[in-house]
Design a protein around this motif. Structure first.
Motif, PDB file in Angstrom:
ATOM      1  N   THR A  68       0.752  -1.338   0.309  1.00  0.00           N
ATOM      2  CA  THR A  68       0.365   0.227   0.435  1.00  0.00           C
ATOM      3  C   THR A  68       0.993   1.399  -0.238  1.00  0.00           C
ATOM      4  O   THR A  68       1.024   1.338   1.132  1.00  0.00           O
ATOM      5  N   PRO A  83      -0.790   5.894  -0.724  1.00  0.00           N
ATOM      6  CA  PRO A  83      -2.321   5.425  -0.488  1.00  0.00           C
ATOM      7  C   PRO A  83      -2.714   6.912   0.024  1.00  0.00           C
ATOM      8  O   PRO A  83      -2.096   7.838   1.120  1.00  0.00           O
ATOM      9  N   SER A  84      -3.378   7.171  -0.890  1.00  0.00           N
ATOM     10  CA  SER A  84      -4.058   8.822  -0.895  1.00  0.00           C
ATOM     11  C   SER A  84      -4.970   9.494  -1.124  1.00  0.00           C
ATOM     12  O   SER A  84      -5.510   9.152  -1.872  1.00  0.00           O
ATOM     13  N   SER A  85      -6.172   8.297  -0.421  1.00  0.00           N
ATOM     14  CA  SER A  85      -7.412   7.885  -0.895  1.00  0.00           C
ATOM     15  C   SER A  85      -8.755   9.067  -0.348  1.00  0.00           C
ATOM     16  O   SER A  85      -9.670   9.244  -1.108  1.00  0.00           O
TER      17      SER A  85
END
Lengths: 287, 785, 404
Positions: C203, C206-208
């Motif tokens: 992961t 992650p930059s959701s």
């Protein structure tokens, strides 16, 4: 609620652990018993790539006695202290602190070294060992060094450990039989992290003492000379002269703005003093 | 207390049959179910309380394993519509479309070989959210100009209601006190979370849904509505369930999502709720706010009660109970066990950007009891009267029973004042008050608190038809079947998840058939194998399923008797069924022999034998379906440390009346378990939110559940006034234990702190809140001096 | 197995086989590094009597015996328990004490739904063996780590007390095994590694949550700091206009791009103990020459949490002529799991230290000196962080690159 992927390594020696840590950089994290780190891993709050599990290192699973000190290996567990397998520094000093940490199943794996390295301001060892004047022994790429608790604890969940360094042991001064130890924590329920901790180590025969206010979301506030809290003098009647305003002022100076919080912390310290004066009699608030 | 007629029948303190498998780790809970090829699901959930979804970016390598609302062809949102006039409908998309309205709302579904890998995938889904102002305070949400949870409503009120019974007549009362009282938002927190394992069985052409549920048949109806399948195409199986308390009486979006997913990917799929999901995304309850005014004479006689009550219903209306589950009941049950002439209550079910409010043991009653009983103590203090004096002045008296109260609740039977008197005796109220005057050597303060409630339970058609939610209980049905070897199988559509029904319903059967409890098996929790039922909720199962089992067994006993009579060559009217034997004038046969004859030797039966045989499905409703009214008086002594705010419960006494008790041990277990939850409500449990609607407790280190040291060993006294309307005179008692403790404990704390001038009106009563008040009063005195 | 004096390898894909004794039988099975004992015995070995209730060590449902002592299976990683002796509830069928406890639990109605019961029995067994003198209070303390939501504990406490009383009547004293110091389950022999599964996509970054800046941002937490520097206010105010230099004072901050003088894109690495995360996002810069004040308003997100922060600064005349006084007002709001992590005080403390560091660095830079060496300043909690930020970001970038 499963951790992000990581690799576990179980070195056999301190040197290997240090080397592994250094190779892993910021993505490596030390684990001892895993009782503080485990929840953060499971919650994916902590997402290291590499866990260096120290629990296979025999050298850390030991303790030794030195002149005036007991030296606990980092892997000595809370239960080891609670059960007396790891001898105490005095009469029921560390033992009763250990018995009040979280729950038995946690104490069977949670370690003194792990707790200190995690440096949660509300943790028992962080506070109890600070008031007792303990030092930590640290091993790292550049060799070993020793730090007083005050220098070791750098902030909430922060220590002076450099990259690649691990805490290998805790050196605690023995407590003379004439000394009085009071340790009170304020929790909403049994086993919960403390919302306030007060501790005093007073020796009326020498007129000396230390005191501490902890669980303040920062390293504990330590009074190296507790006399300021007892009208400038420590003698047999010290507890009756507890100076709440001095304690309150110290908290305010440390940045605790909330008066209710200050009141609770001062009150808990007062009770620790009273407890010490009444010869280790447990109070309700003692775990 | 009545003596049980046999050591296994109604009234017997019989150890439970279900314990052994559970104590050996051989229970089969939802997480224990294994299926070949099963995939695990993790959800991408909203991190924000209120936001517009601009885009959901699924990495290319995850396409086909991550699904969003756009993929859910044919799936309808969850709609739980109340028929009450003015109710505004919310549609809850099972995966968010357009907006998210609460933290934790489902946005995407990720499927993988393991939960860990599914979570890895979820972490890589990127959300483009435009944050909107979030409503975290129900009182703010009611104000004009507030942000809107559902824009087309124009306001944030699911439902507003008003009851006014001559309140104006109370306005000239000599005494009037008003208080603002509130209960925190809580989490039900069974130790097992929710979970669903779904696969499609092509042989039966059925979606087979294993789900931890209190009401499998209702879940089937809800799934059918959302998935567009016939009900017959869905089979729900609720396995061993690790505690429900209301949370497992709800159709969740996750259930619907997995029902769609298994057909999409052609494999069994599983979702197991974890504790963070439970706390922050779903399992919310309680949260009431009251402005309450009592009007009274100087002797404590109530002249009237005037109240405005708001309930924070959260973002959506939950299936099947709807968003007005709590507030709609508040107005009708606030009067409690009291008799007074004037009443007004206005209620609001308010929408906010929080989880939908769901039922929790004591539904609405806990908040109502807290508000009224705490206010009554304030009145007693105002009048200088002991709290029991005010209560005894106003409680419905035994000679008034059955009694229709001011909101037309029909109290079936009981002696409320006697329960209170017995509780005062049990707690040794006089000695406590003497001790109180003397003061404590350790500086703590002692307080005595009381509360009393009556609980409408097992209420049926006439009560729920007016509410118009997706479920209205009618007749409850049960099946009873003799097996060829002479054992008994019972079938009910409700579900047992700790209540001990495998034992207690066998006791009911034993009472009628004399069948050993060990030879009776309960089949439950499977829509394919049980009669329809609305399920286990509302303290109803022993009344309803117990009544149905008794009815079925009575019919079965008739058939056994007639076949036995033939075998004994006696006239049917000359034989009786007793202790498992059919006894005639000149001999007897066992039930086993009767069964053997029916199934294995039909040639021995006459040609005109009753063709229905030894299998019965029977329906049951109490003589009146307005509900049983169990009640209890709670008395508690606490020690309060005013400087640290620590509260210790020194003694706790409960005197309750659940009518006839089928198994007093199980009843005590329900009461003490409820007490522990009530203590949680009173002192520990709170799901707090910050101003942006973020829930502030995501672990059990922050959401505090009472442990063994926090719960006392209570005294429990039983009165057993049978209900005139139910089989055996039983009353529903499952929830009562959780209703009274918050009020009793708060009253005890207030009794302790009254000399200091502090009054706690908000649950939980935390150390922080106590110290804040004590210090505020001290500061006020210093500045006044 | 033979103990290796040194770790064999630290490469990915190293041995993932875990060997231990389960309920008296040796078992060997694969486990990921992240697999805890509960998942290992439940999912891999199919012993489902061990229940997961919270997965963070509070509820106690997963309590099992490790080397004969109760331990949290959810907080014990299988890879750290190589060679351990593990007993689950299924292994206690014939255990004499557990048999007594089962009878007592049944008699005293000590279970309802039964979900907590396996863990409860393990803890109860430990109490019975270890504390034969325990009274009700001690029993309750001893059971504090096992939550039951059904029974109110009364039946459990009575059951445990009755077993203790029966054993006391028979004169049976405490039965505790000799055990070495250190965590149960941790054998020195187990020098192996348990790896990440090869197939898992890391992961990476992650930059959701894409971020945006609220027009009317009111921070949930704020701090004020002020200091004086021996430079004229105009010069100091000009410094604040050089955003790269200001960013260099904020530990963990990196600037990726400046599409316009008012807009900055970048990241911020923050650490809270073992929690380390990088918020990526953008900032808007405002300046008001008339009042020599300005704002830096930023918002960023990591995989699941997001934050918004506002730094207001004002430069005024200092006490002495030619000196300037800088007043910093720093506020922030957190959302997502970090906000929901229930120790806001700790987060505030770390933020406070970060801001103090920012102020100190600003002061040092304005004074023309580089940041003083850590030794001179005594303890520097953030030194580690600063030294790691570039490294770490570099590594993350190499690993997967930004996803947006």
């Amino acid at each position: 609620m499963k951790p992000a992927p990581f690799r576990i390594e179980r070195p056999r020696t301190i040197a290997d652990a240090v080397a592994l840590l250094a190779s892993g950089g910021d993505g490596a994290k030390v684990m001892a018993g895993g009782q503080s780190l485990g929840p953060m891993l499971n919650l994916r709050l902590a997402t290291p790539d590499l866990i260096v599990d120290l629990s296979g290192i025999d050298a850390l699973r030991s303790m030794r006695e030195e002149a005036g000190h007991m030296v606990y290996g980092a892997l000595v567990t809370h239960a080891d202290v609670e059960d007396g397998r790891a001898p105490d520094v005095g009469a029921n000093i560390l033992r009763r602190v250990a018995g009040g940490i979280a729950y038995r199943a946690v104490r069977n794996r949670g370690t003194m070294g792990g707790s200190l390295s995690h440096a949660d301001p509300a943790a028992d060892w962080v506070n109890a060992l600070s008031v007792l004047g303990a030092e930590v022994e640290i091993a790292g790429p550049a060799g070993t060094r020793r730090l007083a608790m005050g220098a070791f604890l750098a902030g909430a969940l922060a220590t002076a450990l450099e990259p690649g360094e691990i805490l290998v042991s805790v050196r605690v001064p023995k407590v003379p039989a004439t000394a009085r130890f009071g340790y009170v924590k304020h929790c909403r329920k049994v086993g919960e992290f403390a919302h306030a901790i007060g501790a005093v180590l007073i020796d009326p025969t020498t007129g000396t003492g230390r005191a501490l206010m902890g669980a303040i979301d920062a390293p504990p506030l330590v009074f190296a000379d507790a006399a300021t809290l007892f009208g400038g003098q420590i003698d047999a009647g010290f507890a009756t002269r507890f100076d709440a305003s001095a304690a309150d002022a110290a908290l305010a100076a440390a940045g605790m703005a909330d008066a209710v919080d200050r009141h609770v912390h001062v009150e808990v310290l007062r009770r620790a003093a009273t407890q010490a004066a009444s010869l280790f009699t447990d109070t309700r608030s003692a775990a | 207390m009545s003596e049980p007629r046999s050591h296994e029948g109604v009234g017997a303190r019989l150890p439970r049959k279900e314990d052994d498998r559970l104590m050996r780790g051989r229970g089969q809970f939802i997480a224990d179910i294994r299926m070949a090829g099963m995939q695990d699901v993790a959800f991408v959930r909203s991190p924000l309380a209120h936001a517009r979804i601009r885009a959901i970016h699924v990495p290319d390598d995850l396409k086909g394993r991550v699904f969003t609302a756009a993929d859910l062809d044919g799936v309808k949102p969850i709609r739980a519509v109340s028929g009450l006039p003015g109710f505004k409908v919310s549609e809850q998309p099972v995966l968010a479309t357009g907006k998210v309205r609460q933290v934790g709302e489902l946005i995407a579904m990720c499927v993988a070989d393991t939960r860990a890998e599914a979570e890895d995938m979820a972490a890589r889904v990127e959300l483009d959210l435009e944050e909107l102002p979030a409503l975290h305070d129900m009182l703010d949400a009611r104000k004009p100009g507030a942000a809107l949870v559902h824009e087309h409503w124009g306001d944030n009120v699911f439902l507003e209601s008003l009851v006014n019974i001559n309140i104006e007549a109370a306005f000239d009362a000599p005494v009037k006190i008003s208080r603002t009282i509130s209960t925190a938002r809580q989490c039900m927190a069974p130790i097992e979370g929710r979970g669903t394992v779904v696969h499609f069985d092509h042989r039966s052409d059925q979606l087979v849904v294993h789900t931890a549920s209190q009401m499998p048949h209702i879940v089937r109806s809800g799934l059918s509505e959302c998935l567009g399948l016939e009900e017959g195409q869905i089979r729900i199986i609720s396995p061993d369930v690790g505690g429900g308390f209301g949370y497992k009486a709800i159709l969740l979006s996750e259930d619907v999502c997995l029902g769609w997913l298994t057909r999409k990917i052609g494999r069994p799929v599983r979702w197991l709720e974890d504790r963070r999901e439970h706390l922050t995304a779903s399992a919310n309850c309680r949260e009431h706010h009251y402005e309450i005014t009592l009007y009274a004479e100087r002797d404590g006689t109530l002249r009237g009660i005037d109240c405005e009550a708001s309930v924070d219903s959260g973002a959506y209306s939950a299936y099947p109970f709807s968003a007005c589950l709590e507030a709609a009941q508040v107005a009708s049950i606030l009067p409690g066990p009291y008799d007074f002439p004037a009443y007004r209550c206005r209620t609001w079910s308010v929408a906010t950007n929080k989880c939908p409010i769901l039922p929790y043991r004591g539904v609405a009653r806990t908040g109502v009891c807290f508000a009224l009983e705490v206010a009554l103590d304030a009145l007693a203090a105002e009048l200088g009267l002991a709290p029991e004096v005010v209560r005894l002045k106003n409680l419905v008296r035994p000679e008034q029973m059955p009694f229709d109260n001011i909101t037309n609740k029909h109290f079936d039977s009981g002696n409320y004042p006697e329960a209170l008197r017995q509780a005062l005796d049990a707690i040794k109220a006089d000695a406590v008050r003497t001790r109180q005057l003397a003061g404590e050597p350790d500086g703590r303060r002692i307080g005595l608190g009381l509360s009393i409630y009556c609980e409408q339970a097992a209420h049926g058609t006439s009560v729920y038809s007016g509410w118009g939610i997706p479920m209205v209980p009618g007749h409850e049905q049960a099946g009873a079947r003799l097996t060829p070897d002479g054992g008994l199988e019972l079938r009910i559509g409700a579900h047992s998840h700790g209540q001990g029904l495998e034992t207690t319903l066998a006791q009911v059967a034993h009472e009628i058939l004399g069948m050993p409890v060990a030879r009776t098996r309960l089949v439950h929790g499977d829509t394919a194998m049980t009669p329809y039922s609305t399920g286990s909720w509302g303290s109803r199962v022993m009344v309803m399923a117990g009544g149905a089992v008794a009815t079925a067994c009575t019919e079965l006993s008739e058939r056994i008797r007639r076949i036995g009579a033939h075998m004994l060559q006696a006239r049917p009217e000359d034989v009786r069924l007793e202790a498992g034997r059919v006894i005639g004038p000149s001999g007897d046969v066992t039930i086993q022999q009767v069964a053997h004859t029916w199934y294995r030797r039909p040639q021995d039966l006459p040609a005109d034998v009753d063709p229905h045989g030894l299998e019965v499905t029977a329906g049951y409703k109490p003589v009146r379906d307005s509900g049983t009214f169990s009640y209890a008086a709670h008395a508690v002594v606490v020690a309060v440390d005013p400087d640290l705010g620590e509260v210790e419960i020194l003694d706790y006494a409960i005197v309750e009346d659940g009518g006839t008790l089928v198994n007093p041990m199980v009843v005590d277990g329900q009461i003490i378990g409820g007490l522990a939850q009530g203590i949680g409500t009173a002192l520990y449990e709170e799901m707090a939110f910050d101003a942006s609607g973020q829930p502030l407790a995501s672990t059990l280190a922050d959401y505090l559940l009472p442990g063994a040291p926090e719960v006392p060993m209570p005294f429990i006294g039983h009165m057993e006034t049978p209900s005139p309307y139910t089989k055996f005179g039983v009353k529903g008692i499952g929830e009562g234990g959780a209703i009274a403790p918050p009020a009793a404990i708060a009253n005890a704390i207030n009794d302790a702190l009254r000399p200091l001038g502090a009054e706690m009106l908000r649950s939980p009563v935390t150390p922080r809140r106590i110290v804040e008040q004590v210090l505020a009063v001290r500061a006020g005195e210093r500045s006044a001096a | 197995m033979t103990a290796s004096p040194r770790p064999e390898t630290i490469a990915m894909g190293a041995s993932r086989m875990i060997s231990l004794t389960l309920n008296g039988r040796p078992v060997t099975a694969e486990a990921e590094g992240r697999t805890n004992l509960a998942d290992f015995v439940r999912d891999t070995l199919n012993f489902t009597g061990t229940h997961l209730g919270c997965e963070h060590g509070v509820c106690g449902a997963c309590t099992i015996l490790v080397d004969g002592e109760p331990a949290r299976a959810c907080l014990s990683f299988a890879g750290a328990c190589q060679g351990a002796d593990v007993v689950t509830i299924e292994g206690l069928d014939d255990d004499p004490v557990t048999t007594e406890l089962r009878a007592a639990f049944n008699r005293e109605h000590a279970l309802q739904c039964g979900f907590c019961t396996p863990g409860m029995l393990v803890s109860a067994r430990d109490l019975v063996l270890r504390l034969p003198e325990a009274d009700e209070t001690r029993i309750r303390l001893g059971l504090a780590g096992n939550l039951c939501r059904c029974t109110g504990y009364a039946g459990i406490v009575k059951a445990v007390a009755s077993v203790i009383a029966a054993r006391r009547a028979q004169g049976i004293g405490p039965m505790t095994a000799d055990r070495p110091l250190g965590p149960v389950g941790a054998r020195a022999g187990g020098a192996v590694s348990a790896a990440q599964p090869a197939s898992v996509a890391i992961t990476a970054l992650p930059s959701s949550v894409t971020t945006s800046l609220a027009e009317d941002f009111t921070p949930a937490h704020s701090f004020e700091q002020s200091f004086e520097v021996p430079f004229p206010p105009a010069e100091v105010f000009a410094f604040f206009g050089r955003i790269e230099e200001v960013a260099a004072c904020l530990p963990g901050a990196v600037i990726d791009a400046m599409p316009s003088p008012e807009n900055v894109q970048g990241g911020m690495r923050v650490k809270l103990g073992p929690i380390a995360t990088t918020f990526r996002g953008s900032a808007r810069i405002g300046r008001d020459d008339a009042t020599t004040s300005g704002t830096i308003h930023g918002a960023g997100a990591d995989g699941r949490s997001r934050t918004e922060g506002l730094i207001r600064y004002r430069v005024t005349d200092g006490a002495a002529p030619g000196t300037a006084r800088v007043v910093l007002d720093v506020g922030y709001t957190l959302k997502g799991p970090l906000a929901q992590f229930g120790r806001p005080g700790l987060v505030r403390e770390v933020a406070g230290r970060l801001i103090a560091e920012f102020a100190a660095n600003l002061e040092a830079r304005l004074s023309g000196s580089e940041a003083p060496p850590a030794e001179a300043r005594g303890l520097d909690p953030l030194k580690l962080l600063i030294s790691l930020v570039s490294d770490c970001l570099g590594r993350l970038w190499r690993r997967g690159g930004p996803t947006s």
